[in-house]
Design a protein around this motif. Sequence first.
Motif: not given
Length: 205
Positions: A104, A154-155, A157-158, A160, A163, A172, A175
């Motif tokens: 991610k 950043i986006e 990693g968020q 949903g 996984d 996370a 990174k």
Amino acid sequence: MTKRLQSKYKIDRRLGQNIWGRPKSPVNRREYGPGQHGQRRKGKPTDFGTQLKAKQKLKGYYGNISEKQFRKYYAEAIRLKGDSSQNLVGLLERRLDMVVYRCKFVATIFAARQFVNHGHIRINGKRVNIASYLVKVGDKIEVKEASRELAFVIEAGQLGERDVPDYFEHDAAKKSATMTRVPGLTEVPYPVQMEPNLVIEFYSR
């Protein structure tokens, strides 16, 4: 819309499946192929057709790898000991662009390839910019420090919608990730059913 985005969505529609599980896939709205004859392309599939579709789906999922490169993975998979279809999946999952996607660091496999090519990734502290580089168990993969605060990183990693698989030790915040083992077919979080055994049959005809 970029050419790559169009190509990515066309893969979904041609196969009639949302192969990456993306919420914006056009297959979520219409499950038929692109073009004016898309709705009439359904017939009883032959064994060859079934095997070909399995190959196109697996190849497309990993970023539409070239046929030449995909055939090399097949050749390596049958050379290795063990189940050839499991070996094929293991080789594809070890590709650096797929590892970057799985962890991610970016939102899509196509973005992962570009991200690697632009030199944002370090493996064991050294820059690697080859998307097809095969990560080994124990390798530490990380986004270089200067790139960790990029908005799209950043986006991603968020997100949903997926996984990080448990065959990675993942940090996370930093990174970074370490591959702990090469996954088997049942461990890989494919949004749709993949049939690498049919791919092996296709090439071994």
